[in-house]
Design an enzyme around this catalytic site. Structure first.
Site, PDB file in Angstrom:
ATOM      1  N   GLU A   1      45.094   3.992  36.469  1.00  0.00           N
ATOM      2  CA  GLU A   1      46.497   4.254  36.825  1.00  0.00           C
ATOM      3  C   GLU A   1      47.330   3.606  35.728  1.00  0.00           C
ATOM      4  O   GLU A   1      47.367   2.387  35.614  1.00  0.00           O
ATOM      5  CB  GLU A   1      46.783   3.674  38.209  1.00  0.00           C
ATOM      6  CG  GLU A   1      47.952   4.350  38.881  1.00  0.00           C
ATOM      7  CD  GLU A   1      49.203   3.517  38.815  1.00  0.00           C
ATOM      8  OE1 GLU A   1      49.931   3.664  37.792  1.00  0.00           O
ATOM      9  OE2 GLU A   1      49.450   2.743  39.734  1.00  0.00           O
TER      10      GLU A   1
ATOM     11  N   CYS B   1      55.517   1.381  37.224  1.00  0.00           N
ATOM     12  CA  CYS B   1      55.052   2.660  36.674  1.00  0.00           C
ATOM     13  C   CYS B   1      55.751   3.811  37.380  1.00  0.00           C
ATOM     14  O   CYS B   1      55.835   4.905  36.851  1.00  0.00           O
ATOM     15  CB  CYS B   1      53.544   2.770  36.797  1.00  0.00           C
ATOM     16  SG  CYS B   1      52.974   2.452  38.467  1.00  0.00           S
TER      17      CYS B   1
END
Ligand code: ADP
Length: 496
Positions: A263, A297
């Site tokens: 990720e 993010c």
């Protein structure tokens, strides 16, 4: 007599000279070399705690302990594993304030956000504990006559979990709980910025009844992570962090055909169409760039605004953004804390300088450190927006990981989708519109692992999260996550 010149320590419950141990097998230990590093509070600039630097040998011991424990943990009934996760969830709940405060001390994110994350840890432990009890395979009638076939899903083995500093426990929990629920054992390498909260979470895991070696925590920086990645005893890598480190890890994993979940970075596009509810949309544009001080993010750091509402949206943002409260992250009224580390501050302020060099128009914000009124400590950057009409602008293309947004004007749906997809990243994207048909159309066309319509930063433990393109591989949370930690085996039976 008490010294009245010194302000009281913000974390009076933590001895700043404490030596923390890491967890290898059944033992809490220092590094074999005796080497340590120090944590740093980004708000008051003080160092606190001594944390071991795990060497390649220490990592090898942790992986060996996880390998030994796998033989038992993978075979005990799922109900027993689920019961441990459930007790762990309970302990997380009872210790939630400690867990939240430790993270604030480590990374300077606001207590409000860290309390919310800590609340979700409990849900994640409970959810995967329950999911592990569900069906684990299927029966299939094969095309070959006189045969039967079925699948079972089995744990993969020893998982290496490498976590970042921006949401240390939340992003670790997305790896830890599905991996353990499925019967794997794990070696965790927290970020060097945020190791202590992870050590505390591990302690609660042991109290909950995790057998020795099922969970190991090795502390240290990049070299410790690299030693873990290169350890011959691991079977899978789960990583959250920068795209550049993710690429290095993916290459090393590929050489050994290791399974990975990655990720990585993002540069989320929030699209405001002409028919958007502007009250909700503008509030979301603000939190999209300010939540977590932009160190997320899932930040909505590209603001795509339709030409017909552009001026109004910018006017509103010029009013709303200065109202965002910057301050001590321990104060519940603070919406923005300092940037988490000195390198991060250098990186973000470097982008402010670059924005000027590139000739982007400053729309709001732009100040840093002591230029911000009332700021005398900590490494703060004001929430800042630039108009970035040039598609080559690095402010518009690169992940800044600070409270900085790039505003882009568009004229129709096709153009909005094209601009949103021009990014190499593909983690989150979203739109504000009342037109249901457009929402469906655009959601399909956006190159993104997650699409939010008339909302932003919506998360639930049972809904998958993850990216496409340079944002990574695989999905965390949701039912998909359990698949990431199991291997399908097809079993055939030839009938007489
Ligand atoms: P950031 O730049 O935001 O710190 P990184 O991707 O460098 O993000 O760090 C994320 C995690 O990866 C941290 O735990 C860090 O220590 C670890 N790490 C850094 N370099 C490596 C590497 N070469 N191999 C494995 N882990 C690494």
């Amino acid at each position: 007599m008490t010294d009245t010149t010194k302000p009281p320590r913000r974390f009076a419950e933590i001895d700043p000279e404490q030596c923390f141990d890491m967890l290898i097998g059944e033992s809490w230990v220092q590094a074999s070399s005796g080497e340590t590093f120090r944590c740093f509070d980004p708000y008051d600039d003080e160092e606190w705690g001594h944390v071991p630097v795990a060497s390649a040998d220490d990592v090898a011991h942790a992986v060996a302990a996880a390998r030994d424990a796998f033989a038992t943990w993978s075979r005990i009934p799922a109900l027993a594993r689920s019961a441990v996760l459930s007790r762990w969830a309970q302990l997380i709940d009872e210790n939630s304030e400690t867990l939240a405060r430790l993270q604030v001390h480590e990374n300077g994110k606001t207590i409000t956000e860290m309390r919310a994350v800590t609340g979700s840890l409990r849900q994640t432990a409970d959810y995967f504990g329950h999911l592990a009890l569900g069906p684990i395979g299927s029966t299939i009638e094969p095309f070959m006559p006189n045969h039967e076939a079925w699948t079972v899903r089995q744990p993969i083995g020893v998982v290496a979990a490498i976590a970042p500093w921006n949401n240390p426990l939340g992003l670790l929990s997305w790896k830890l709980f599905p991996a353990l629920a499925a019967g794997n054992t794990i070696v965790v390498k927290p970020s060097e910025v945020t190791p202590v909260s992870t050590l505390f979470l591990a302690k609660l895991g042991l109290e909950a009844g995790l057998p020795a070696g099922v969970l190991n925590v090795v502390t240290g920086a990049g070299p410790t992570g690299a030693a873990l990645v290169d350890s011959p005893g691991i079977d899978k890598i789960a990583f959250t962090g920068s795209t550049s480190t993710g690429a290095v890890i993916a290459q090393r994993a590929a050489a050994r055909f290791l399974r990975t979940t990655l990720e990585l970075g993002g540069k989320g596009a929030q699209i405001v169409f002409a028919d958007a509810d502007l009250d909700r949309a503008t509030a979301s544009l603000v939190t999209g760039i300010t939540a977590g001080t932009g160190q997320a993010c899932n930040a909505g750091s590209r603001l795509l605004v339709h030409g017909s509402v552009y001026d109004e949206v910018i006017d509103r943002l010029r009013t709303l953004i200065p109202e965002v409260r910057i301050g001590d992250p321990l104060e519940p009224t603070s919406a923005i804390g300092p940037l988490a580390s000195r390198p991060q501050y250098e990186k973000v302020t470097g982008y402010l300088d670059l924005a000027e060099e590139e000739g982007n128009e400053l729309l709001v914000g732009g100040r840093r450190g002591e230029q911000i009124s009332g700021v005398t400590t900590g490494r703060f950057v004001e929430p800042t927006l630039y108009a970035t009409p040039d598609s080559q602008s690095r402010i518009r293309r690169e992940e800044i990981f600070g409270p900085v947004g790039a505003v882009i004007r568009f004229d129709d749906e096709d153009e909005a989708v094209r601009i949103a997809n021009e990014s190499p990243y593909g983690l989150v994207a979203g739109m504000w519109t009342k037109d249901v048909s457009r929402a469906h159309r655009a959601a399909k066309r956006l190159e993104s692992g997650v699409v939010w319509i008339n909302t932003w930063r919506a998360f639930s433990t049972n809904v998958p999260f993850g990216g496409v393109k340079h944002s990574g591989i695989g999905r965390e949370i949701g039912p998909d996550a359990l698949l990431e930690y199991t291997e399908t085996k097809s079993v055939w039976l030839g009938l007489d």
